[in-house]
Write an enzyme that holds these catalytic residues in place. Sequence first.
Site, PDB file in Angstrom:
ATOM      1  N   SER A 197     115.915  56.811 162.607  1.00 16.51           N
ATOM      2  CA  SER A 197     116.923  55.939 162.013  1.00 16.51           C
ATOM      3  C   SER A 197     117.802  56.732 161.064  1.00 16.51           C
ATOM      4  O   SER A 197     117.456  57.843 160.652  1.00 16.51           O
ATOM      5  CB  SER A 197     116.257  54.784 161.253  1.00 16.51           C
ATOM      6  OG  SER A 197     115.501  53.972 162.117  1.00 16.51           O
ATOM      7  N   SER A 235     115.943  53.271 167.374  1.00 12.99           N
ATOM      8  CA  SER A 235     116.408  53.720 166.067  1.00 12.99           C
ATOM      9  C   SER A 235     117.257  52.654 165.386  1.00 12.99           C
ATOM     10  O   SER A 235     117.775  51.739 166.014  1.00 12.99           O
ATOM     11  CB  SER A 235     117.206  55.027 166.213  1.00 12.99           C
ATOM     12  OG  SER A 235     118.354  54.834 167.004  1.00 12.99           O
ATOM     13  N   GLU A 237     120.495  52.538 163.109  1.00  8.86           N
ATOM     14  CA  GLU A 237     121.672  53.103 162.440  1.00  8.86           C
ATOM     15  C   GLU A 237     122.401  51.939 161.766  1.00  8.86           C
ATOM     16  O   GLU A 237     123.139  51.190 162.416  1.00  8.86           O
ATOM     17  CB  GLU A 237     122.590  53.817 163.435  1.00  8.86           C
ATOM     18  CG  GLU A 237     122.068  55.168 163.902  1.00  8.86           C
ATOM     19  CD  GLU A 237     120.931  55.049 164.888  1.00  8.86           C
ATOM     20  OE1 GLU A 237     120.078  55.955 164.924  1.00  8.86           O
ATOM     21  OE2 GLU A 237     120.876  54.046 165.623  1.00  8.86           O
TER      22      GLU A 237
END
Length: 311
Positions: A197, A235, A237
């Site tokens: 991340s 992930s 973001e």
Amino acid sequence: GHATIAEHCTGVTAIVPDTLASMFHHPMAAGTSVLNGAGELTGSLTIREWGTLETPVVLTATMSVGMAYQGVVEASLREVPEIVDDVIAPVVAECDDSWLSDPSAMAVQPHHVTEAFGGAVGGLFEAGAIGAGSGMTCLGWKGGIGTSSRLVDGHTLGALAMTNFGALERLCVNGSPVGRRFAELGRSGEREAPEGSCIVVIATDAPILPAQCERVARRAGLGLARTGSVATHGSGEIFLAFSTGCRFERDRRGRVSHDVLSDRDLDALFQAAVDATEEAVLDSLFRATTTVGRFGRVAEALPIDELLGLM
């Protein structure tokens, strides 16, 4: 400011734009954006609904969000007791540091938020493998906390990134595919899972409204892409932008007006957000130090001299 729990490779990092009382009574314009949402930013729904940031921003590990949230509440109650009549929604963001840190240790406690608040300074501050970045890895090397800023038409825009993503061969520095070259030489990061991340927080004193903050926040994704991020399935973001130059009165009624930039004047801020985010990621790599975590796992610091040679 940071609270580092070195023995557990974890901690807390806090972005404190103003006093807790001032942020409560005069929240700042803010907006969020998500590139891939396998992560958490508490308070993001309130920001999206109201367009304001009313607490500091706290970064920590995935399974420490609850403790950090409680820490913000406890610190706020001490300084602003009237929040019991008009509650707050603290803003806490996370990345998963469990490759180096053991989440079951529950090392982060509410008092670490107070420590990070108390240690917050203006100007230059520590970065790299510190605070919430203690257990993070990035693009095959030790990641963590990185920062960068730009001057834009008399205003400042700063980006802070907590980096925990990507595989070595994706690393790109100033347009150079150095990760691929590292791989060709047989170098490899011990942790090769690309999923991770990256939290990016962008702050500016340019007077922009909440919807404009959201547009600025969205550009952080372009900065990440320059360094090698592809925003993988697992992930998170997640981006937040806020303006210290556009504030609201919490109890104000009736009509209000704000002297803000026009949308057509945002391009320079967009460019600054992209550039500063890219450099903040690289800053986290250049300033991190080799870290040994649980099970003896080693996240090596980026070998800067070798990297410069490859470039």
